[in-house]
Design a protein around this motif. Structure first.
Motif, PDB file in Angstrom:
ATOM      1  N   ALA A 149       0.938  -1.342  -0.026  1.00 41.58           N
ATOM      2  CA  ALA A 149       0.077   0.163  -0.198  1.00 41.58           C
ATOM      3  C   ALA A 149       0.920   1.385  -0.123  1.00 41.58           C
ATOM      4  CB  ALA A 149      -0.953  -0.134   1.321  1.00 41.58           C
ATOM      5  N   THR A 205       0.966   3.772  -3.259  1.00 47.13           N
ATOM      6  CA  THR A 205       0.142   4.799  -3.059  1.00 47.13           C
ATOM      7  C   THR A 205       0.858   6.037  -2.397  1.00 47.13           C
ATOM      8  OG1 THR A 205      -0.843   4.475  -1.120  1.00 47.13           O
ATOM      9  CG2 THR A 205      -2.174   3.563  -2.661  1.00 47.13           C
ATOM     10  N   SER A 262       1.329   6.296   0.743  1.00 46.49           N
ATOM     11  CA  SER A 262       0.590   6.725   1.972  1.00 46.49           C
ATOM     12  C   SER A 262       0.690   5.634   2.866  1.00 46.49           C
ATOM     13  CB  SER A 262      -1.116   6.903   1.795  1.00 46.49           C
ATOM     14  OG  SER A 262      -1.859   6.640   3.165  1.00 46.49           O
ATOM     15  N   ARG A 302      -1.099   5.467   5.816  1.00 49.95           N
ATOM     16  CA  ARG A 302      -2.125   5.267   6.856  1.00 49.95           C
ATOM     17  C   ARG A 302      -2.565   4.142   7.136  1.00 49.95           C
ATOM     18  NH1 ARG A 302      -6.586   7.179   4.792  1.00 49.95           N
ATOM     19  NH2 ARG A 302      -5.807   7.252   2.816  1.00 49.95           N
ATOM     20  N   ASN A 303      -3.188   3.847   8.332  1.00 52.03           N
ATOM     21  CA  ASN A 303      -3.514   2.469   8.814  1.00 52.03           C
ATOM     22  C   ASN A 303      -4.331   1.674   7.737  1.00 52.03           C
ATOM     23  OD1 ASN A 303      -5.289   0.421  10.153  1.00 52.03           O
ATOM     24  ND2 ASN A 303      -4.805   1.576  11.945  1.00 52.03           N
ATOM     25  N   ILE A 304      -3.872   0.520   7.340  1.00 54.92           N
ATOM     26  CA  ILE A 304      -4.446  -0.391   6.381  1.00 54.92           C
ATOM     27  C   ILE A 304      -5.483  -1.007   6.806  1.00 54.92           C
ATOM     28  CG2 ILE A 304      -3.157  -2.428   7.055  1.00 54.92           C
ATOM     29  CD1 ILE A 304      -3.625  -1.333   3.317  1.00 54.92           C
ATOM     30  N   ARG A 332      -8.214   0.346   8.274  1.00 56.35           N
ATOM     31  CA  ARG A 332      -9.153   1.491   7.818  1.00 56.35           C
ATOM     32  C   ARG A 332      -9.271   1.354   6.375  1.00 56.35           C
ATOM     33  NH1 ARG A 332      -7.219   5.502  11.749  1.00 56.35           N
ATOM     34  NH2 ARG A 332      -7.689   4.656  13.688  1.00 56.35           N
ATOM     35  N   ARG A 333      -8.172   1.072   5.805  1.00 54.55           N
ATOM     36  CA  ARG A 333      -8.502   1.262   4.433  1.00 54.55           C
ATOM     37  C   ARG A 333      -8.744   0.031   3.346  1.00 54.55           C
ATOM     38  NH1 ARG A 333      -2.409   3.026   3.395  1.00 54.55           N
ATOM     39  NH2 ARG A 333      -3.028   3.823   1.366  1.00 54.55           N
ATOM     40  N   ARG A 334      -8.630  -0.976   4.348  1.00 52.72           N
ATOM     41  CA  ARG A 334      -9.132  -2.271   3.657  1.00 52.72           C
ATOM     42  C   ARG A 334     -10.472  -2.275   2.771  1.00 52.72           C
ATOM     43  NH1 ARG A 334     -12.566  -5.136   4.930  1.00 52.72           N
ATOM     44  NH2 ARG A 334     -13.232  -6.086   2.580  1.00 52.72           N
ATOM     45  N   THR A 357     -11.055  -0.477   0.097  1.00 48.62           N
ATOM     46  CA  THR A 357     -11.081   0.686  -0.808  1.00 48.62           C
ATOM     47  C   THR A 357     -10.280   0.782  -1.978  1.00 48.62           C
ATOM     48  OG1 THR A 357      -9.467   1.908   0.641  1.00 48.62           O
ATOM     49  CG2 THR A 357     -11.832   2.024   1.258  1.00 48.62           C
ATOM     50  N   GLU A 412      -7.681   2.803  -4.312  1.00 51.34           N
ATOM     51  CA  GLU A 412      -6.908   4.317  -4.015  1.00 51.34           C
ATOM     52  C   GLU A 412      -6.050   4.133  -5.497  1.00 51.34           C
ATOM     53  OE1 GLU A 412      -4.721   4.931  -0.643  1.00 51.34           O
ATOM     54  OE2 GLU A 412      -6.258   4.499   0.701  1.00 51.34           O
ATOM     55  N   LEU A 463      -7.245  -2.139  -2.070  1.00 52.60           N
ATOM     56  CA  LEU A 463      -6.291  -2.494  -0.805  1.00 52.60           C
ATOM     57  C   LEU A 463      -7.181  -3.426   0.128  1.00 52.60           C
ATOM     58  CD1 LEU A 463      -5.895   1.228   0.306  1.00 52.60           C
ATOM     59  CD2 LEU A 463      -3.958  -0.129  -0.644  1.00 52.60           C
TER      60      LEU A 463
END
Ligand code: URA
Length: 471
Positions: free
Chosen positions: A408, A412, A414, A416-418, A420-422, A424, A426, A436
């Motif tokens: 990730a 990307t 970024s 940021r916490n994976i 929370r992004r799972r 989505t 990007e 992700l």
């Protein structure tokens, strides 16, 4: 004089049982002749005078030191050890009494044996000899130790290369590891194998464990005596390695760790320019030689992606694990098996997918005989991104599935916490969509069955979504 003829294979165990027997019978040391010669001996005898019986009782350490010393080449070693255990048994000396000449000599030889074993572990170079169609890879090596240590040194290779078949021949004994069973035989051919055997893997391996400190004449003299050089065809790589490694060499000379701790490893990272003209056919050999970051210097080999360059879907994991480091292919270990089983449920055909990793070498920390996975840091991910970008450029996927925080970040930018992004989508800076999801190793680590089932279901759903987007 009583002659004890020890076998060439298993001589230490044979000495142990003979020494106990003779001591219990009270046979004095000066009346025993120890030999490993096959030749019929006119003076051989089975008789000797008897004295008071001696019970041999040794501490673990004493037994280990004595038996280790028996791997020394000194023909007197068996006699010396027997004389010593009798004196220990009679209470005439104590273990560790450095004033005793015999004990001091034995400990010195034990040390030499230890050093020799260490060198064998470091300098044996395997040549790949896998027959066509074989399901286990096979390797052969020739090595000339100072002492007859083959039996003592071989178990290390059995642990380290347990999933391969291999043979290590030395001038006296040959160790054979076939289908998981270690055996020894007397070496029939007392010369090293011909030069024209394939050395590709040998070179690759060397390039990857290459330690620039070995370029230092002093270090070379003490660490790699000249007599070993003739068994190192990768010596031909040295000019290239010298060219690419001067910065590391200078810094490592000061520090001299063979496996640098993380902070030192960072300090020796190179920023070598990337080679030009790499193709899908040559990426493996370039990865094998990559020293852009310290991970590449320690792993067995580089692991490029696998799959058709026409794939619409590209799957990116974190980095090769222990199994992948040995096989040279991505996702062949436990995480790969979980990926395959979820992919099957999701209708994802791995043969139609380009599967790769954000980082191309296995980063680990040695713990005894095990290699524990370590997460690559942001700097290493950034260094390795060059390779991932190259693969992306070849494949030009419609969608990339990033499994875990490392891909990730690489794709990307970024961190940021994976969690929370799972699930989505990007984008890469060039605009390729990146779906992700979790990393299969994360699923494997979940302790609770229920939580794991749910996470696996979400992961499978992400795979199915990727298939659908690429349809
Ligand atoms: N984990 C990864 O991220 N990649 C592999 O190839 C294997 C395990």
């Amino acid at each position: 004089m009583l002659t004890v003829r020890l076998p060439k294979i298993g001589s230490i165990a044979a000495w142990r049982s003979e020494a106990r027997r003779l001591a219990a019978e009270g046979v004095p040391a000066e009346h025993v002749r120890w030999t490993q010669d096959d030749a019929q001996d006119l003076f051989a005898s089975t008789d000797a005078p008897r004295a008071a019986p001696v019970e041999i009782r040794l501490s673990k350490q004493a037994l280990f030191d004595i038996e280790s010393s028996l791997y020394h080449r000194d023909p007197q070693r068996f006699a010396r050890a027997y004389a010593l255990v009798l004196r220990l048994g009679r209470g005439e000396i104590r273990w560790g009494d450095r004033a005793d000449d015999t004990l001091r000599k034995l400990l010195h030889q034990r040390k030499e044996v230890g050093r020799d074993i260490h060198k064998m572990h470091a300098f044996v170079r395997f040549n790949e000899v896998t027959p066509k169609g074989a399901n286990r890879r096979a390797f052969a090596a020739w090595f000339e130790p100072d002492n007859p240590i083959t039996e003592a040194a071989a178990p290390f290779f059995a642990k380290r290369f347990g999933d391969m078949d291999w043979v290590i021949a030395t001038p006296t004994l040959t160790a054979r590891f076939i289908a998981g069973a270690l055996s020894f035989e007397e070496t029939a051919e007392h010369t090293r194998p011909p030069e024209d055997a394939s050395h590709d893997l040998w070179r690759t391996y060397y390039a990857n464990i290459f330690n620039p400190a070995r370029l230092m004449p002093e270090a070379m003299r003490s660490e790699m005596p000249k007599k070993y050089w003739k068994n190192l065809p990768e010596a031909r790589l040295i000019p290239e390695l010298i060219r690419t490694a001067p910065a590391r060499a200078a810094e490592m000379q000061a520090k001299m760790p063979s496996i640098p701790p993380a902070f030192a490893a960072k300090a020796v990272a190179t920023r070598a320019p990337m080679p030009e003209g790499i193709t899908p056919d040559t990426i493996k050999q370039h990865l094998d030689a990559c020293t852009r970051c310290p991970i590449g210097c320690r792993a067995t080999q580089g692991v490029p992606g696998e799959g058709p360059l026409t794939a619409r879907l590209m799957v990116v994991g974190e980095q090769p694990g222990d199994a992948e480091d040995l096989s040279g292919k991505p996702f062949t270990g436990p995480a790969g098996q979980l990926f395959d089983s979820c992919a099957a449920k999701a209708g994802l055909d791995r043969r139609q997918t380009y599967v790769t990793n954000a980082v191309k070498h296995f980063k680990f920390t040695p713990r005894g005989k095990r290699r524990l996975h370590q997460r690559p840091d942001a700097d290493e991910i950034e260094h390795c991104k060059w390779w991932l970008d190259l693969e992306r450029d070849w494949v030009k996927p419609r969608l990339i599935l990033a499994m875990g925080a490392t891909p990730a970040l690489a794709l990307t930018g970024s961190s940021r916490n994976i969690t929370r992004r799972r699930g989505t989508i990007e984008h890469t800076p060039e605009g390729t969509p990146v779906l992700l999801t979790s990393h299969p190793s994360y699923l494997l680590r979940l302790p609770e069955a229920q939580a794991r089932q749910e996470a696996e279901a979400r992961f499978t759903a992400d795979l199915a979504r990727a298939v659908q987007i690429c349809a």
